[in-house]
Design an enzyme around this catalytic site. Structure first.
Site, PDB file in Angstrom:
ATOM      1  N   GLU A 139       9.252   1.640  11.398  1.00  0.00           N
ATOM      2  CA  GLU A 139      10.302   2.626  11.104  1.00  0.00           C
ATOM      3  C   GLU A 139       9.613   3.980  11.130  1.00  0.00           C
ATOM      4  O   GLU A 139       8.882   4.317  10.196  1.00  0.00           O
ATOM      5  CB  GLU A 139      10.911   2.371   9.717  1.00  0.00           C
ATOM      6  N   GLU A 181       8.952  16.659  14.938  1.00  0.00           N
ATOM      7  CA  GLU A 181       9.520  16.452  13.605  1.00  0.00           C
ATOM      8  C   GLU A 181       8.833  17.402  12.623  1.00  0.00           C
ATOM      9  O   GLU A 181       7.616  17.327  12.429  1.00  0.00           O
ATOM     10  CB  GLU A 181       9.287  15.000  13.177  1.00  0.00           C
ATOM     11  N   LYS A 228       0.889  -1.174   0.000  1.00  0.00           N
ATOM     12  CA  LYS A 228       0.000   0.000   0.000  1.00  0.00           C
ATOM     13  C   LYS A 228       0.923   1.218   0.000  1.00  0.00           C
ATOM     14  O   LYS A 228       1.434   1.629   1.041  1.00  0.00           O
ATOM     15  CB  LYS A 228      -0.884  -0.019   1.262  1.00  0.00           C
ATOM     16  N   CYS A 232      13.866  11.022   7.148  1.00  0.00           N
ATOM     17  CA  CYS A 232      13.649  10.570   8.530  1.00  0.00           C
ATOM     18  C   CYS A 232      14.893  10.750   9.384  1.00  0.00           C
ATOM     19  O   CYS A 232      14.810  11.066  10.561  1.00  0.00           O
ATOM     20  CB  CYS A 232      13.178   9.123   8.551  1.00  0.00           C
TER      21      CYS A 232
HETATM   22  P1  NAD Z   1       2.225   8.595   7.305  1.00  0.00           P
HETATM   23  O1  NAD Z   1       2.336   7.859   8.599  1.00  0.00           O
HETATM   24  O2  NAD Z   1       1.248   9.684   7.202  1.00  0.00           O
HETATM   25  O3  NAD Z   1       1.889   7.598   6.104  1.00  0.00           O
HETATM   26  C1  NAD Z   1       2.705   6.490   5.805  1.00  0.00           C
HETATM   27  C2  NAD Z   1       1.856   5.419   5.142  1.00  0.00           C
HETATM   28  O4  NAD Z   1       0.914   4.935   6.099  1.00  0.00           O
HETATM   29  C3  NAD Z   1       1.039   5.910   3.951  1.00  0.00           C
HETATM   30  O5  NAD Z   1       1.023   4.905   2.964  1.00  0.00           O
HETATM   31  C4  NAD Z   1      -0.352   6.100   4.546  1.00  0.00           C
HETATM   32  O6  NAD Z   1      -1.390   5.984   3.601  1.00  0.00           O
HETATM   33  C5  NAD Z   1      -0.390   4.950   5.533  1.00  0.00           C
HETATM   34  N1  NAD Z   1      -1.363   5.110   6.618  1.00  0.00           N
HETATM   35  C6  NAD Z   1      -1.806   6.255   7.191  1.00  0.00           C
HETATM   36  N2  NAD Z   1      -2.710   5.966   8.162  1.00  0.00           N
HETATM   37  C7  NAD Z   1      -2.826   4.610   8.213  1.00  0.00           C
HETATM   38  C8  NAD Z   1      -3.587   3.713   9.000  1.00  0.00           C
HETATM   39  N3  NAD Z   1      -4.420   4.140   9.957  1.00  0.00           N
HETATM   40  N4  NAD Z   1      -3.466   2.389   8.772  1.00  0.00           N
HETATM   41  C9  NAD Z   1      -2.606   1.914   7.825  1.00  0.00           C
HETATM   42  N5  NAD Z   1      -1.866   2.731   7.037  1.00  0.00           N
HETATM   43  C10 NAD Z   1      -1.965   4.060   7.233  1.00  0.00           C
HETATM   44  O7  NAD Z   1       3.715   9.087   6.975  1.00  0.00           O
HETATM   45  P2  NAD Z   1       4.164  10.015   5.770  1.00  0.00           P
HETATM   46  O8  NAD Z   1       3.717  11.402   6.063  1.00  0.00           O
HETATM   47  O9  NAD Z   1       3.792   9.354   4.492  1.00  0.00           O
HETATM   48  O10 NAD Z   1       5.761   9.919   5.874  1.00  0.00           O
HETATM   49  C11 NAD Z   1       6.532  10.759   6.649  1.00  0.00           C
HETATM   50  C12 NAD Z   1       6.928  10.102   7.949  1.00  0.00           C
HETATM   51  O11 NAD Z   1       7.651   8.882   7.681  1.00  0.00           O
HETATM   52  C13 NAD Z   1       7.870  10.941   8.787  1.00  0.00           C
HETATM   53  O12 NAD Z   1       7.460  10.884  10.125  1.00  0.00           O
HETATM   54  C14 NAD Z   1       9.222  10.244   8.612  1.00  0.00           C
HETATM   55  O13 NAD Z   1      10.146  10.441   9.656  1.00  0.00           O
HETATM   56  C15 NAD Z   1       8.795   8.826   8.515  1.00  0.00           C
HETATM   57  N6  NAD Z   1       9.860   8.021   7.886  1.00  0.00           N
HETATM   58  C16 NAD Z   1      10.561   7.159   8.680  1.00  0.00           C
HETATM   59  C17 NAD Z   1      11.606   6.406   8.132  1.00  0.00           C
HETATM   60  C18 NAD Z   1      12.383   5.447   8.977  1.00  0.00           C
HETATM   61  O14 NAD Z   1      13.007   4.579   8.403  1.00  0.00           O
HETATM   62  N7  NAD Z   1      12.361   5.558  10.291  1.00  0.00           N
HETATM   63  C19 NAD Z   1      11.914   6.536   6.766  1.00  0.00           C
HETATM   64  C20 NAD Z   1      11.167   7.436   6.001  1.00  0.00           C
HETATM   65  C21 NAD Z   1      10.122   8.173   6.573  1.00  0.00           C
END
Ligand code: NAD
Length: 504
Positions: free
Chosen positions: A265, A397, A190, A299
């Site tokens: 992550e 963040e 997804k 991240c």
């Molecule tokens: P997000 O949590 O908003 O979304 C990530 C994914 O989760 C998307 O595909 C979204 O559709 C899905 N999602 C959202 N709500 C959900 C739910 N209730 N159930 C299942 N899936 C759901 O994150 P984002 O804004 O897309 O990405 C940015 C974030 O990702 C930042 O916080 C960043 O630090 C983090 N990040 C972490 C790493 C790491 O390796 N630690 C790497 C890259 C990004």
């Protein structure tokens, strides 16, 4: 940007940007409901294309296909045959770097000089895991008093659910997909709703590599509907998630009823500590790159800078000069160093943090965005000065090109400040005192730490965060613990004693 390069990129986009469908059971299909949503270009805020809006019914179909493939053709392959597919995917990605990178930049606003490297890394993810599985996916054996031998085997878990963010979509999707497939699972991905294009390019590549139908599936859509249905599905055995910390906690709650195995992550607010004996110029290069690369949507970004008081003024002056000169512009231009943020929603979030910083008494120093780019979601490279560690902008963040700068007097003080945050993803220190460097590294609560180095990592090493930045480690052989089930087999070598209950 030269006109030839521009024309070539335009051609790639015209040829490749079509409406986005799901990829289920080896076919590109519309959403069961027929619903779609619009995908926007971060540079112009024009609509790029329409994306299939997946819901529970689409997830059900994809999981069913993945389950069938797992129990059928994919599960029956010899490891060598499976890994030949994985290597083939890597080769096909390599052949298409020059076409995937512009698509990624077009969809996300990430500068093309950076997406080229991300795409090359995506191919390496597959090649690396093909090699790791063949060389390192081993069990253990225990000889027990000449009477038994106990040994372990690693088996794929089944249908793996992968949920990914938009900040480095193609690279992060392959980062999960490569170990999931190489270890023998089947997958439902997804992807993030704001960056769907290259996920489908990946599906086309996998289609070209002729993986059996159902081994890899994509369902597009929103997190709260498509994502949540994937997490709750009883036949999905694990969820590998990268995204925000808040989403991670929602997923863990939603996955609890089906006892989902999860890898988390999550977000970060990583410190970079520069002592007065550091190699000034290299520390400056690393700090600038670490916060402003990937548009600050990274991240592991070093978003909190702690400068020793004796070098504070000189370092801040040098940072200001860098910020003035960073090239902000069209993500498709090779010269661009910082592009537009992914969406207007995210742009407003980052803008809100800048307002908050001002209200809290911070001084804002920003680079420049040309008037010609005002339609895009541009936040210029920004320094937040006169910040204290308790301010929201030093604690939360921001996920944009924004660096909070603070000063410190000694080692104890800076360690306390560095750890006084809920996140623990990464950390960085710059000093020529090697003992101090190791002391600081081990004292900072973070999953990963770099000494006198920018953020580079070997694929064999573990990746992941502590505290609110995550649970578990992916990368290297660590991924085996997540993507496989370890089974122990006990074998008797002799007619050992067995209690004889009820015997006459
Ligand atoms: P997000 O949590 O908003 O979304 C990530 C994914 O989760 C998307 O595909 C979204 O559709 C899905 N999602 C959202 N709500 C959900 C739910 N209730 N159930 C299942 N899936 C759901 O994150 P984002 O804004 O897309 O990405 C940015 C974030 O990702 C930042 O916080 C960043 O630090 C983090 N990040 C972490 C790493 C790491 O390796 N630690 C790497 C890259 C990004």
């Amino acid at each position: 940007m030269s006109q030839t390069v521009q024309a070539k990129q335009q051609q790639i986009i015209e040829q490749n940007v079509k409406n986005i469908k799901h990829y289920i059971n080896g076919e590109f299909v519309d959403a069961a409901s027929g619903k779609t949503f619009a995908n926007m270009n971060p540079f112009t805020n024009d609509v790029i294309n329409q994306v299939a809006e997946g819901e529970e019914a689409d997830i059900d179909k994809a999981v069913e296909a993945a389950d069938r493939a797992f129990k059928g053709p994919w599960g029956r392959l010899k490891v060598k045959e499976r890994l030949a597919y994985i290597n083939n995917i890597a080769d096909i990605i390599d052949e298409h770097i020059e076409e995937i990178a512009p698509l990624e930049s077009y969809d996300t606003g990430l500068p093309i000089s950076q997406t080229r490297k991300m795409v090359a890394r995506a191919a390496n993810n597959f090649r690396f895991y093909a090699e790791m599985v063949s060389a390192r996916m081993a069990g253990e054996a225990y000889q027990v008093d000449d009477e038994f031998i106990n040994y372990t085997v690693r088996k794929p878990v089944g249908v793996a659910g992968l949920i990914t963010p938009w900040n480095a979509p193609f690279m992060l999707e392959t980062w999960k997909l490569a170990p999931a497939l190489a270890t023998g699972n089947t997958v439902v991905l997804k992807p993030a709703e704001w960056s769907p294009i290259t996920a489908n390019r990946l599906a086309e590549i996998i289609d070209k590599a002729e993986l059996p139908a159902g081994v890899f599936n994509i369902v597009h859509g929103y997190g709260e509907t498509a994502g949540a249905s994937l997490v709750a599905h009883p036949d999905v055995k694990l969820i590998s998630f990268t995204g925000e910390t808040k989403t991670g906690t929602d997923i863990m709650k939603n996955g609890a009823d089906t006892l989902k195995r999860t890898s988390m992550e999550l977000g970060g607010k990583s410190p970079i500590i520069v002592f007065d004996d550091a190699d000034f110029d290299r520390a400056l290069d690393a700090c600038t790159w670490g916060i402003f690369s990937f548009n600050g949507e990274r991240c592991t970004a070093n978003s909190r800078l702690f400068l020793h008081a004796d070098i504070y003024d000189e370092f801040v002056q040098a940072l200001k000069e860098r910020v003035d000169r960073i090239v902000v512009g069209d993500p498709m231009d090779d010269a661009t160093q910082v592009g537009p943020l992914i969406s207007t929603t995210h742009f407003k979030n980052v803008q809100r943090y800048l307002d908050m910083a001002k209200e809290a008494g911070a001084t804002i120093y920003s680079g420049h965005v040309a008037d010609a780019f005002k339609r895009g979601n541009f936040i210029p490279p920004t320094l937040l000065l006169d910040v204290t560690n308790d301010m929201t902008v030093a604690q939360e963040e921001i996920f944009g090109p924004v660096l909070a700068v603070m000063s410190f007097k000694d080692e104890d003080e800076v360690i306390e400040l560095a750890n006084d945050v809920k996140y623990g993803l990464a950390g960085y220190v710059w000093t020529r005192d090697i003992q101090r460097a190791h002391r600081v590294a081990q004292a900072v609560d973070s999953g990963m730490f770099w000494i006198n180095s920018q953020n580079v990592r070997d694929l064999r090493t573990p990746f992941g965060g502590s505290k609110s930045s995550g649970i578990g480690r992916e990368g290297g052989h660590y991924a085996f613990d997540f993507y496989t089930e370890t089974q122990i087999i006990h074998v008797a070598l002799t007619d050992h004693h067995i209690p004889q209950f009820g015997k006459k």
